[in-house]
Design a protein around this motif. Structure first.
Motif, short mmCIF file in Angstrom:
data_model
loop_
_atom_site.label_atom_id
_atom_site.label_comp_id
_atom_site.label_asym_id
_atom_site.label_seq_id
_atom_site.Cartn_x
_atom_site.Cartn_y
_atom_site.Cartn_z
N PRO A 316 0.80 -1.24 0.00
CA PRO A 316 0.00 0.00 0.00
C PRO A 316 0.83 1.28 0.00
O PRO A 316 0.39 2.30 -0.55
CB PRO A 316 -0.83 -0.12 1.29
N GLN A 317 2.02 1.27 0.60
CA GLN A 317 2.85 2.48 0.63
C GLN A 317 3.22 2.94 -0.78
O GLN A 317 3.33 4.15 -1.05
CB GLN A 317 4.12 2.23 1.44
N TYR A 318 3.41 2.00 -1.71
CA TYR A 318 3.75 2.37 -3.08
C TYR A 318 2.51 2.84 -3.83
O TYR A 318 2.58 3.77 -4.65
CB TYR A 318 4.37 1.17 -3.81
N TRP A 319 1.36 2.21 -3.55
CA TRP A 319 0.13 2.63 -4.21
C TRP A 319 -0.24 4.06 -3.82
O TRP A 319 -0.71 4.85 -4.65
CB TRP A 319 -1.01 1.67 -3.83
N GLU A 320 -0.03 4.43 -2.56
CA GLU A 320 -0.42 5.75 -2.08
C GLU A 320 0.28 6.88 -2.83
O GLU A 320 -0.24 7.99 -2.91
CB GLU A 320 -0.13 5.86 -0.58
N GLU A 321 1.45 6.60 -3.41
CA GLU A 321 2.16 7.64 -4.14
C GLU A 321 1.47 7.99 -5.46
O GLU A 321 1.63 9.11 -5.97
CB GLU A 321 3.61 7.18 -4.41
N GLU A 322 0.74 7.04 -6.04
CA GLU A 322 -0.01 7.29 -7.28
C GLU A 322 -1.41 6.70 -7.10
O GLU A 322 -1.85 5.85 -7.86
CB GLU A 322 0.69 6.65 -8.47
N ALA A 323 -2.10 7.18 -6.07
CA ALA A 323 -3.34 6.53 -5.63
C ALA A 323 -4.45 6.58 -6.67
O ALA A 323 -5.16 5.59 -6.86
CB ALA A 323 -3.82 7.15 -4.32
N TRP A 324 -4.63 7.68 -7.37
CA TRP A 324 -5.81 7.84 -8.21
C TRP A 324 -5.68 7.19 -9.57
O TRP A 324 -6.62 6.57 -10.05
CB TRP A 324 -6.13 9.33 -8.37
N LEU A 325 -4.55 7.33 -10.23
CA LEU A 325 -4.39 6.80 -11.59
C LEU A 325 -3.44 5.61 -11.67
O LEU A 325 -3.38 4.94 -12.70
CB LEU A 325 -3.91 7.90 -12.54
N THR A 339 10.31 -5.08 -2.56
CA THR A 339 10.19 -5.43 -1.13
C THR A 339 11.31 -6.34 -0.65
O THR A 339 11.57 -6.42 0.55
CB THR A 339 8.84 -6.13 -0.86
N GLY A 340 11.95 -7.03 -1.58
CA GLY A 340 13.03 -7.93 -1.20
C GLY A 340 12.59 -9.34 -0.85
O GLY A 340 13.42 -10.19 -0.54
N TYR A 341 11.29 -9.61 -0.91
CA TYR A 341 10.77 -10.95 -0.65
C TYR A 341 10.62 -11.68 -1.98
O TYR A 341 9.84 -11.25 -2.85
CB TYR A 341 9.43 -10.89 0.07
N ALA A 352 -4.50 -4.32 -9.01
CA ALA A 352 -5.34 -3.36 -9.73
C ALA A 352 -5.10 -1.94 -9.22
O ALA A 352 -4.99 -0.98 -10.00
CB ALA A 352 -6.81 -3.74 -9.58
N LEU A 353 -5.00 -1.77 -7.90
CA LEU A 353 -4.77 -0.44 -7.34
C LEU A 353 -3.40 0.11 -7.72
O LEU A 353 -3.26 1.29 -8.06
CB LEU A 353 -4.91 -0.49 -5.82
#
Length: 425
Positions: A316-325, A339-341, A352-353
């Motif tokens: 979610p931290q990466y999605w929040e940087e480009e949340a809308w598009l 993430t390194g995993y 999708a998000l």
């Protein structure tokens, strides 16, 4: 006989052919699940070709009609993906590169959601899922054979290992060692059912198949001429799930099973027989590997955690940087790698998000909600397939699951129609 009688007979014959094609297509979707045809640096999944061929046959045979509303929604998703694609910069260590091929693939995979069944196409759903059930049963049998051969000291059976990697989708391995399964034997390999390539997929589809069979105990759409066939296949699928040493199918079967119990679809004697068989299998040690995997829980960096919990904590931290598009189609893998995993995968919603943002994801969700607002398949089956699509792994673009959801759960007869045509019984 009236002048219209030959026409009616022809329509019935055409519908019967379509249903038989749907059974073959369902079986083939499983059989070719991890096979792709090389196209330059990309691959065309064989299941996608099968799904599209069945779609065009259904439209040409008047078994399905286009829905203008849902078609407009898919076009809107395409526009949203195109906008995020245009905004994406070139790949760098901190910025992912979007993929036009990923957007094109999503459009093709979700074409089944823009059509609606006609009365003649209402039986395609049960037919497709019957074919899927047969394919999964073959895969589970192969998984049990792999487990049995290793137990007998004959080594690991890997018939598909000889297939060139360029024909294996996403470069999947054909074997997985047991080294990372703590508390279990470290020698040997995890059975994967060969046609599934990955053990978690053997588990996942076996879990779906178990719910289909349990629903069929008291639902004619999934019944066989001989009731014992259902119990034999239940044993095969349960065995396949057990030897896979994966928890994906356990989750799906548990969710579908709860719906089965809530709807009281199972009779008391069926519950008793099933409980006795499961208890006997557990006492024999068949479920020991799955129990070890379940004991890992969802903490730490276990494979179970990397599929079920860590994605929701880390992505979610990466999605929040480009949340809308969103970051653009095909970029989710960049962030899972970040993430390194090594085994982290983005579930359908997070993928999708990340790629299409809130705007594109809402459009896609609305299209699915309109298509599934009145699913005619038995509710436990629909819920199990939906759970497999949403929860365990990266299934937003899983052709087999999306086709099962869009066709298998929607193209069903109404209450006034015969539950299953004679030629499919």
């Amino acid at each position: 006989m009236t002048a219209l009688a030959p026409l009616r007979l022809r329509r019935k014959s055409d519908a019967g052919v379509q249903r038989k094609l749907a059974i073959v297509a369902g079986f083939s979707l499983i059989l070719t699940q991890r096979i792709g045809l090389p196209l330059g640096s990309a691959q065309i999944p064989v299941p996608l070709l099968l799904s599209l061929a069945l779609l065009f046959a259904a439209i040409a045979g008047a078994a399905a009609l286009l829905s203008p509303v849902r078609l407009c929604l898919l076009l809107a998703v395409t526009v949203a993906g195109g906008i995020s694609l245009a905004r994406a910069e070139n790949s760098s260590e901190i910025t992912p590169a979007a993929s036009p091929l990923s957007l094109a693939f999503l459009i093709l995979v979700y074409l089944w959601f823009v059509v609606v069944p006609t009365p003649s196409g209402a039986y395609l759903g049960p037919a497709l899922l019957r074919g899927v059930l047969l394919g999964v049963s073959v895969g589970a049998s192969l998984g049990i054979a792999q487990w049995g051969a290793q137990t007998a000291g004959l080594g690991y059976i890997d018939f598909v290992g000889g297939i060139s990697p360029e024909f294996r989708l996403q470069g999947y391995n054909t074997y997985y060692t047991l080294d990372y399964v703590e508390g279990y034997r470290s020698d040997g390999f995890k059975p994967n059912g060969m046609i599934f390539l990955e053990p978690s997929n053997l588990s996942l589809f076996a879990g779906i198949g178990i719910i289909i069979l349990l629903s069929g105990l008291n639902d004619r759409a999934f019944q066989f001429k001989r009731p014992v066939t259902t119990w034999v296949l239940l044993g095969v699928l349960t065995g396949g799930l057990a030897v896979s040493l994966s928890t994906s199918g356990v989750l799906v079967a548990a969710i579908g099973g709860l719906v089965l119990l809530a709807e009281r679809r199972l009779r008391l004697w069926q519950l008793l027989v099933g409980g006795i068989l499961v208890a006997a299998a557990a006492h024999s040690g068949l479920f020991r590997g799955v129990a070890v995997k379940l004991a890992e829980g969802t903490e730490g960096n276990s494979s179970t955690a990397q599929r079920l919990t860590l994605p929701y904590e880390l992505l979610p931290q990466y999605w929040e940087e480009e949340a809308w598009l969103g970051w653009g189609p095909g970029t989710a893998t960049f962030f899972t790698d970040l993430t390194g995993y090594g085994s982290l995968q983005a579930p359908a919603l997070l993928k999708a998000l990340l790629e299409y943002g809130v705007f594109g994801t809402l459009l896609l969700a609305l299209m699915l909600a309109l298509a599934l607002r009145a699913p005619l398949a038995p509710l436990p089956v629909t819920v199990a397939i939906l759970a497999a699509y949403l929860l365990p792994a990266d299934n937003l673009l899983n052709v087999t699951l999306v086709t099962m959801l869009a066709l298998g759960c929607r193209f069903w007869p109404t209450r006034t129609q015969n539950p299953l045509p004679k030629e499919c019984s």
